[in-house]
Design a protein around this motif. Structure first.
Motif, PDB file in Angstrom:
ATOM      1  N   ARG A  36       0.813  -1.220   0.000  1.00 57.85           N
ATOM      2  CA  ARG A  36       0.000   0.000   0.000  1.00 57.85           C
ATOM      3  C   ARG A  36       0.847   1.271   0.000  1.00 57.85           C
ATOM      4  NH1 ARG A  36      -3.688  -0.487   4.976  1.00 57.85           N
ATOM      5  NH2 ARG A  36      -2.065  -1.877   5.752  1.00 57.85           N
ATOM      6  N   LEU A  37       2.123   1.146   0.321  1.00 49.01           N
ATOM      7  CA  LEU A  37       3.067   2.269   0.259  1.00 49.01           C
ATOM      8  C   LEU A  37       4.325   1.800  -0.448  1.00 49.01           C
ATOM      9  CD1 LEU A  37       3.085   3.984   3.802  1.00 49.01           C
ATOM     10  CD2 LEU A  37       2.007   4.830   1.717  1.00 49.01           C
ATOM     11  N   ASP A  38       4.998   2.707  -1.148  1.00 46.91           N
ATOM     12  CA  ASP A  38       6.311   2.360  -1.691  1.00 46.91           C
ATOM     13  C   ASP A  38       7.382   2.941  -0.769  1.00 46.91           C
ATOM     14  OD1 ASP A  38       6.697   5.090  -2.350  1.00 46.91           O
ATOM     15  OD2 ASP A  38       5.852   4.800  -4.341  1.00 46.91           O
ATOM     16  N   LEU A  39       8.633   2.629  -1.036  1.00 46.48           N
ATOM     17  CA  LEU A  39       9.721   3.012  -0.134  1.00 46.48           C
ATOM     18  C   LEU A  39       9.908   4.521  -0.042  1.00 46.48           C
ATOM     19  CD1 LEU A  39      12.380   0.251  -0.915  1.00 46.48           C
ATOM     20  CD2 LEU A  39      10.837   0.418   1.047  1.00 46.48           C
ATOM     21  N   SER A  40       9.694   5.227  -1.147  1.00 50.17           N
ATOM     22  CA  SER A  40       9.850   6.684  -1.095  1.00 50.17           C
ATOM     23  C   SER A  40       8.772   7.309  -0.205  1.00 50.17           C
ATOM     24  CB  SER A  40       9.790   7.283  -2.497  1.00 50.17           C
ATOM     25  OG  SER A  40       8.528   7.031  -3.106  1.00 50.17           O
ATOM     26  N   GLU A  41       7.538   6.759  -0.278  1.00 49.72           N
ATOM     27  CA  GLU A  41       6.467   7.250   0.598  1.00 49.72           C
ATOM     28  C   GLU A  41       6.766   6.905   2.046  1.00 49.72           C
ATOM     29  OE1 GLU A  41       2.311   7.073  -1.778  1.00 49.72           O
ATOM     30  OE2 GLU A  41       3.364   5.144  -1.619  1.00 49.72           O
ATOM     31  N   LEU A  42       7.353   5.714   2.268  1.00 49.18           N
ATOM     32  CA  LEU A  42       7.704   5.319   3.622  1.00 49.18           C
ATOM     33  C   LEU A  42       8.680   6.311   4.239  1.00 49.18           C
ATOM     34  CD1 LEU A  42       7.711   3.291   5.995  1.00 49.18           C
ATOM     35  CD2 LEU A  42       9.572   2.100   4.826  1.00 49.18           C
ATOM     36  N   ASP A  43       9.730   6.652   3.520  1.00 46.12           N
ATOM     37  CA  ASP A  43      10.723   7.600   4.046  1.00 46.12           C
ATOM     38  C   ASP A  43      10.080   8.937   4.392  1.00 46.12           C
ATOM     39  OD1 ASP A  43      12.724   5.759   3.796  1.00 46.12           O
ATOM     40  OD2 ASP A  43      13.420   6.473   1.846  1.00 46.12           O
ATOM     41  N   GLU A  44       9.227   9.419   3.504  1.00 40.42           N
ATOM     42  CA  GLU A  44       8.586  10.716   3.718  1.00 40.42           C
ATOM     43  C   GLU A  44       7.687  10.687   4.957  1.00 40.42           C
ATOM     44  OE1 GLU A  44       5.395  13.627   1.394  1.00 40.42           O
ATOM     45  OE2 GLU A  44       6.485  12.070   0.286  1.00 40.42           O
ATOM     46  N   ARG A  45       6.922   9.600   5.078  1.00 41.54           N
ATOM     47  CA  ARG A  45       5.981   9.523   6.202  1.00 41.54           C
ATOM     48  C   ARG A  45       6.682   9.231   7.524  1.00 41.54           C
ATOM     49  NH1 ARG A  45      -0.001   7.476   4.467  1.00 41.54           N
ATOM     50  NH2 ARG A  45       0.036   8.137   2.285  1.00 41.54           N
ATOM     51  N   LEU A  46       7.750   8.450   7.481  1.00 44.02           N
ATOM     52  CA  LEU A  46       8.491   8.198   8.716  1.00 44.02           C
ATOM     53  C   LEU A  46       9.076   9.496   9.276  1.00 44.02           C
ATOM     54  CD1 LEU A  46      10.391   4.833   8.085  1.00 44.02           C
ATOM     55  CD2 LEU A  46       8.545   5.258   9.712  1.00 44.02           C
ATOM     56  N   THR A  47       9.553  10.346   8.387  1.00 43.65           N
ATOM     57  CA  THR A  47      10.074  11.645   8.835  1.00 43.65           C
ATOM     58  C   THR A  47       8.982  12.432   9.555  1.00 43.65           C
ATOM     59  OG1 THR A  47      11.647  11.741   7.006  1.00 43.65           O
ATOM     60  CG2 THR A  47      11.098  13.826   8.075  1.00 43.65           C
ATOM     61  N   ALA A  48       7.765  12.396   9.003  1.00 42.82           N
ATOM     62  CA  ALA A  48       6.643  13.099   9.631  1.00 42.82           C
ATOM     63  C   ALA A  48       6.257  12.461  10.962  1.00 42.82           C
ATOM     64  CB  ALA A  48       5.453  13.122   8.681  1.00 42.82           C
ATOM     65  N   VAL A  49       6.292  11.119  11.018  1.00 45.68           N
ATOM     66  CA  VAL A  49       5.926  10.414  12.253  1.00 45.68           C
ATOM     67  C   VAL A  49       6.881  10.758  13.387  1.00 45.68           C
ATOM     68  CG1 VAL A  49       5.955   8.127  13.344  1.00 45.68           C
ATOM     69  CG2 VAL A  49       4.638   8.494  11.262  1.00 45.68           C
ATOM     70  N   TYR A  50       8.180  10.684  13.121  1.00 45.93           N
ATOM     71  CA  TYR A  50       9.143  10.933  14.200  1.00 45.93           C
ATOM     72  C   TYR A  50       9.234  12.416  14.566  1.00 45.93           C
ATOM     73  CZ  TYR A  50      10.527   6.070  13.984  1.00 45.93           C
ATOM     74  OH  TYR A  50      10.520   4.696  14.036  1.00 45.93           O
ATOM     75  N   GLY A  51       8.663  13.266  13.721  1.00 43.33           N
ATOM     76  CA  GLY A  51       8.586  14.679  14.069  1.00 43.33           C
ATOM     77  C   GLY A  51       7.248  15.076  14.659  1.00 43.33           C
ATOM     78  N   ALA A  52       6.332  14.100  14.796  1.00 43.12           N
ATOM     79  CA  ALA A  52       4.985  14.396  15.290  1.00 43.12           C
ATOM     80  C   ALA A  52       5.010  14.764  16.771  1.00 43.12           C
ATOM     81  CB  ALA A  52       4.075  13.194  15.066  1.00 43.12           C
ATOM     82  N   ARG A  53       4.184  15.727  17.138  1.00 43.74           N
ATOM     83  CA  ARG A  53       4.071  16.140  18.533  1.00 43.74           C
ATOM     84  C   ARG A  53       2.695  15.855  19.123  1.00 43.74           C
ATOM     85  NH1 ARG A  53       7.281  21.947  19.120  1.00 43.74           N
ATOM     86  NH2 ARG A  53       9.306  21.190  18.382  1.00 43.74           N
ATOM     87  N   THR A  54       1.682  15.773  18.261  1.00 41.64           N
ATOM     88  CA  THR A  54       0.321  15.553  18.737  1.00 41.64           C
ATOM     89  C   THR A  54      -0.309  14.364  18.011  1.00 41.64           C
ATOM     90  OG1 THR A  54      -0.755  16.955  17.075  1.00 41.64           O
ATOM     91  CG2 THR A  54       0.079  18.049  19.065  1.00 41.64           C
ATOM     92  N   ARG A  55      -1.428  13.883  18.532  1.00 41.14           N
ATOM     93  CA  ARG A  55      -2.145  12.778  17.899  1.00 41.14           C
ATOM     94  C   ARG A  55      -2.630  13.182  16.510  1.00 41.14           C
ATOM     95  NH1 ARG A  55      -5.818  10.071  22.759  1.00 41.14           N
ATOM     96  NH2 ARG A  55      -4.060   9.278  23.983  1.00 41.14           N
ATOM     97  N   ALA A  56      -3.029  14.440  16.377  1.00 44.76           N
ATOM     98  CA  ALA A  56      -3.481  14.906  15.063  1.00 44.76           C
ATOM     99  C   ALA A  56      -2.361  14.799  14.032  1.00 44.76           C
ATOM    100  CB  ALA A  56      -3.961  16.354  15.167  1.00 44.76           C
ATOM    101  N   ASP A  57      -1.120  15.053  14.459  1.00 43.05           N
ATOM    102  CA  ASP A  57       0.015  14.919  13.544  1.00 43.05           C
ATOM    103  C   ASP A  57       0.147  13.483  13.054  1.00 43.05           C
ATOM    104  OD1 ASP A  57       0.624  17.597  13.922  1.00 43.05           O
ATOM    105  OD2 ASP A  57       2.079  17.198  15.511  1.00 43.05           O
ATOM    106  N   LEU A  58      -0.015  12.509  13.966  1.00 47.12           N
ATOM    107  CA  LEU A  58       0.106  11.101  13.589  1.00 47.12           C
ATOM    108  C   LEU A  58      -1.053  10.654  12.710  1.00 47.12           C
ATOM    109  CD1 LEU A  58       1.415   9.359  16.839  1.00 47.12           C
ATOM    110  CD2 LEU A  58       2.704  10.036  14.816  1.00 47.12           C
TER     111      LEU A  58
END
Length: 203
Positions: A36-58
């Protein structure tokens, strides 16, 4: 003039911790393995996940990746007077039927491989016991639709459901037996020394 906060102001967003970020990251990795995701999307989303501060961010990163419900057949466990256990490393299906006449059925989820966010356990205990053992973190157990004649329904799993964790929903009934959900017990030596369980939540 009142010093109380203005009730019209929006409440601050709920903060997330490292455990929440790791669960969201694992959800992304599962989506890659499902195609459902490719590796480039994974990298982009992982960056957002580890930078998330709130539940809405996740939620913004994972909202379109709800886990695919397992197509596996329900696991059916029945015993008249014996003991059936599922412990250690085992694969948990989305549906489990546990029927116990006078013996014991124990389902230990602490080391299990779980792919579904929600698990339905249909439990029946005439004069025996159905016991669920779940990890201290990231799990909840709901027993709102379980009936009892003269037996016991015990839920020792405290805390609200975690939106990024696993929920076990128990249905069924008890005649004179027990349906119980609990966390793992401490080792005897830890109990003697007053040590908490290593996976227990601490304040």
């Amino acid at each position: 003039m009142s010093d109380s906060p203005d009730s019209s102001l929006p409440l601050p967003a709920a903060r997330v911790g490292d455990a929440d970020r790791e669960r969201a990251a694992e959800q992304l990795r599962v989506a890659v393995s499902d195609g459902r995701l490719d590796l480039s999307e994974l990298d982009e989303r992982l960056t957002a996940v580890y930078g998330a501060r709130t539940r809405a961010d996740l939620v913004a990163v994972t909202f379109d990746l709800e886990p695919v419900r397992s197509a596996a057949r329900p696991l059916t466990l029945r015993t008249k007077s014996g003991t059936i256990k599922r412990t250690g490393i085992w694969t948990v299906p989305a549906e489990i039927v546990a029927e116990c006449t006078s013996g014991t059925i124990k389902l230990d989820f602490t080391q299990a491989q779980v792919h579904d966010r929600e698990i339905h356990v249909q439990a029946s205990a005439k004069s025996g016991s159905v016991v669920l053992v779940v990890p201290h973190r990231g799990w909840s157990v709901v027993m709102e639709d379980v009936s009892s004649s003269s037996g016991s329904i015990v839920n020792k799993v405290l805390g609200d459901a975690n939106p990024y964790g696993h929920t076990i929903r128990v249905t069924g009934g008890v005649t004179s037996g027990v349906i119980k959900a609990r966390h793992p017990r401490r080792r005897f030596i830890d109990w003697l020394r007053g040590r908490p369980h290593p996976n227990a939540l601490t304040s």
